[in-house]
Design a protein around this motif. Structure first.
Motif, PDB file in Angstrom:
ATOM      1  N   VAL A 133       0.841  -1.201   0.000  1.00 41.31           N
ATOM      2  CA  VAL A 133       0.000   0.000   0.000  1.00 41.31           C
ATOM      3  C   VAL A 133       0.874   1.248   0.000  1.00 41.31           C
ATOM      4  N   THR A 134       1.808   1.312   0.943  1.00 46.49           N
ATOM      5  CA  THR A 134       2.620   2.525   1.080  1.00 46.49           C
ATOM      6  C   THR A 134       3.553   2.714  -0.114  1.00 46.49           C
ATOM      7  N   ASP A 135       4.103   1.641  -0.644  1.00 44.62           N
ATOM      8  CA  ASP A 135       4.965   1.756  -1.838  1.00 44.62           C
ATOM      9  C   ASP A 135       4.184   2.350  -3.004  1.00 44.62           C
ATOM     10  N   LYS A 136       2.940   1.881  -3.176  1.00 53.21           N
ATOM     11  CA  LYS A 136       2.103   2.363  -4.283  1.00 53.21           C
ATOM     12  C   LYS A 136       1.860   3.862  -4.171  1.00 53.21           C
ATOM     13  N   TYR A 137       1.512   4.309  -2.968  1.00 53.50           N
ATOM     14  CA  TYR A 137       1.113   5.711  -2.832  1.00 53.50           C
ATOM     15  C   TYR A 137       2.303   6.653  -2.651  1.00 53.50           C
ATOM     16  N   ILE A 138       3.434   6.124  -2.207  1.00 50.49           N
ATOM     17  CA  ILE A 138       4.650   6.953  -2.227  1.00 50.49           C
ATOM     18  C   ILE A 138       5.079   7.178  -3.673  1.00 50.49           C
ATOM     19  N   LYS A 139       4.973   6.140  -4.494  1.00 52.57           N
ATOM     20  CA  LYS A 139       5.284   6.292  -5.918  1.00 52.57           C
ATOM     21  C   LYS A 139       4.347   7.326  -6.559  1.00 52.57           C
ATOM     22  N   ALA A 140       3.054   7.254  -6.215  1.00 55.26           N
ATOM     23  CA  ALA A 140       2.082   8.222  -6.749  1.00 55.26           C
ATOM     24  C   ALA A 140       2.415   9.629  -6.265  1.00 55.26           C
ATOM     25  N   TYR A 141       2.839   9.739  -5.003  1.00 57.53           N
ATOM     26  CA  TYR A 141       3.242  11.049  -4.464  1.00 57.53           C
ATOM     27  C   TYR A 141       4.379  11.636  -5.283  1.00 57.53           C
ATOM     28  N   MET A 142       5.391  10.815  -5.565  1.00 58.85           N
ATOM     29  CA  MET A 142       6.559  11.323  -6.292  1.00 58.85           C
ATOM     30  C   MET A 142       6.177  11.747  -7.709  1.00 58.85           C
ATOM     31  N   GLU A 143       5.219  11.054  -8.315  1.00 62.83           N
ATOM     32  CA  GLU A 143       4.740  11.464  -9.637  1.00 62.83           C
ATOM     33  C   GLU A 143       4.004  12.802  -9.552  1.00 62.83           C
ATOM     34  N   ASP A 144       3.172  12.956  -8.521  1.00 63.65           N
ATOM     35  CA  ASP A 144       2.469  14.230  -8.338  1.00 63.65           C
ATOM     36  C   ASP A 144       3.450  15.349  -8.004  1.00 63.65           C
ATOM     37  N   ALA A 145       4.468  15.018  -7.205  1.00 65.04           N
ATOM     38  CA  ALA A 145       5.482  16.020  -6.852  1.00 65.04           C
ATOM     39  C   ALA A 145       6.190  16.528  -8.100  1.00 65.04           C
ATOM     40  N   ARG A 146       6.479  15.614  -9.004  1.00 66.97           N
ATOM     41  CA  ARG A 146       7.112  16.007 -10.278  1.00 66.97           C
ATOM     42  C   ARG A 146       6.175  16.911 -11.078  1.00 66.97           C
ATOM     43  N   ASP A 147       4.897  16.535 -11.143  1.00 68.92           N
ATOM     44  CA  ASP A 147       3.944  17.302 -11.943  1.00 68.92           C
ATOM     45  C   ASP A 147       3.624  18.659 -11.313  1.00 68.92           C
TER      46      ASP A 147
END
Length: 472
Positions: A87-101
């Motif tokens: 769960v946390t790996d999935k949403y940390i990855k999503a966070y980093m994508e949003d952080a980039r955007d």
């Protein structure tokens, strides 16, 4: 620079502990779902503060934590039938994508995780127990609120009122464990088999919410930091409890300045999942470049509430397009001009200096980003009216470089894509297929095609005249 210090409820001159080195901690997300626009505001606001300090030539040691052990994470893992780490790996990855955007400056951001700071958390709690400031109760450990000096000094809340309110909310089991209804959990014993848990002097368990931030602050920034920041909803109890446990532990002031951003409303109403007005960045960026979201967040004073509507986001997009178009026009003029400054242009250099002085002045006034954006628009207006093919290349370069430096201090980025490399025929075909799918009420297929177009850098909008597409 002056910033509004929540602790004193007034603007104060910002003086870091070390003149050119700032230690700053921003409360990050609990990683059990995609970030919503409320999560984005503190991240954008305080990233902009950090960027402006770097623009002024200062170094910033910048920490944004991930809460990766929590009841919500456990519930999500049960719901999806996967481990809490998945769960946390999935949403940390999503966070980093949003952080980039969102164009967050992630190059040197420190992102500690609760699960990777467990030794420091346990040691911190153990110290408080040995000091007599915390106590064990049947495998749980609570902070003794009576040991904190001036509890409520950040939020201004009255401790007697808080105690009365807490007494009414406690169930009988928790009430029996606590010495005082305001005491809060530092360590929670494991309740169910399979839950994430760590061995400790009090048995298997996991940390309470507040303690992780205190332990991370101490580990990465020291006992006393320059700025602690986050949303105003964290002022109480989270930040109040951080102060209590950290200052009791160290005997020192925890943070010299506290900065809190205002909340986001949707159509004038508080954003809430229960009201169905809850928007994640994951969904928003299917229609809009998140740079538009960043621009919108910077268009209001960070301490004020800000309203989210489709109309407002469209206005933000149009405004950002105006800035982008001025930049692209200057890019084109660079290729068409030559030579050094004319005598007339030399006289105009004072205008450029004034633009920059205004920008620094308003940003130094408690991060006044709306007025900073006004300066950018004034530069764009100057460029559009004063620069043309008869201008010198040096003047175009000077205006463009000023524009880009100030944009960068705000974290804005030009992302216009060229249509030259797009397969327009394929795009038109996919848009037509999507329209047919919607007409046949095959919404799953329509969404699949929309996502496919999004990956190609194309946004589809449904209008009264039919589906229209544009470059993201």
């Amino acid at each position: 620079m002056k910033i509004y210090n929540t602790f004193t409820r007034k603007k104060e001159e910002f003086t870091p502990i070390e003149e050119n080195n700032i230690r700053m901690y921003v409360c990050g997300p609990t990683v059990y779902d995609y970030m919503h626009i409320g999560n984005a505001r503190p991240l954008v606001v305080f990233d902009t503060f950090r960027r402006f300090q770097k623009y002024l030539g200062k170094d910033v040691r910048y920490v944004v934590n991930f809460t990766d052990v929590d009841d919500k994470i456990i519930n999500k893992s049960i719901e999806q039938g996967i481990s809490t780490q998945e769960v946390t790996d999935k949403y940390i990855k999503a966070y980093m994508e949003d952080a980039r955007d969102l164009n967050l400056d992630e190059v040197d951001t420190i992102h500690p995780k609760a699960t990777e700071t467990m030794d420091e958390i346990i040691e911190f709690v153990d110290d408080l127990v040995k000091m007599g400031a915390a106590y064990e109760a049947d495998g749980d450990v609570y902070f003794d609120i009576s040991k904190a000096k001036n509890y409520g000094k950040l939020s201004g809340k009255n401790i007697e009122d808080l105690q009365a309110g807490a007494s009414n909310r406690l169930d009988s089991e928790e009430a029996r464990k606590k010495k005082n209804p305001m005491d809060f959990a530092l360590w929670k014993k494991v309740k169910k088999e399979g839950e994430p848990a760590w061995d400790s002097p009090w048995g298997l368990g996991r940390p309470g919410w507040h303690i992780e931030c205190s332990a991370m602050n101490k580990k990465f920034l020291g006992d006393t930091i320059d700025i602690h920041a986050g949303g105003e909803d964290l002022e109480f109890p989270h930040h109040e409890n951080e102060i209590a446990q950290s200052e009791t532990h160290s005997g020192k002031k925890f943070a010299n300045y506290w900065m809190h951003n205002g909340m986001i409303q949707v159509d004038g109403t508080k954003m809430s999942k229960s009201l169905g007005n809850f928007f994640t960045l994951h969904d928003i960026k299917k229609e809009y470049d998140l740079m538009v979201v960043r621009f919108w967040l910077l268009s209001a004073g960070y301490r004020l509430p800000i309203n989210f509507t489709r109309e407002i986001i469209e206005q933000a997009k149009a405004s950002l397009d105006r800035l982008n178009n001025a930049k692209f026009r200057m890019d084109e003029l660079k290729e068409k001009t030559s030579g050094t400054l004319s005598e007339e242009e030399k006289k105009d250099l004072v205008v450029l200096d004034d633009f920059e002085k205004r920008f620094v002045a308003v940003m130094s006034d408690d991060l006044n980003t709306p007025d900073a954006l006004t300066v950018l628009f004034d530069i764009a207006k100057y460029a559009n009216s004063k620069l043309d093919q008869n201008s010198s290349k040096e003047m175009v370069d000077r205006v463009l470089n000023l524009f880009l430096r100030l944009e960068n201090a705000l974290g804005l980025e030009n992302r216009k894509k060229s249509a030259d490399n797009l397969d327009v025929e394929k795009i038109e075909s996919l848009v037509a297929l999507r329209s047919a799918a919607k007409k046949n009420k095959d919404f799953a297929k329509a969404d699949q095609i929309r996502d496919q177009l999004l990956e190609m850098g194309v946004i589809v909008k449904d209008t009264r005249e039919g589906s229209k597409w544009e470059i993201k």
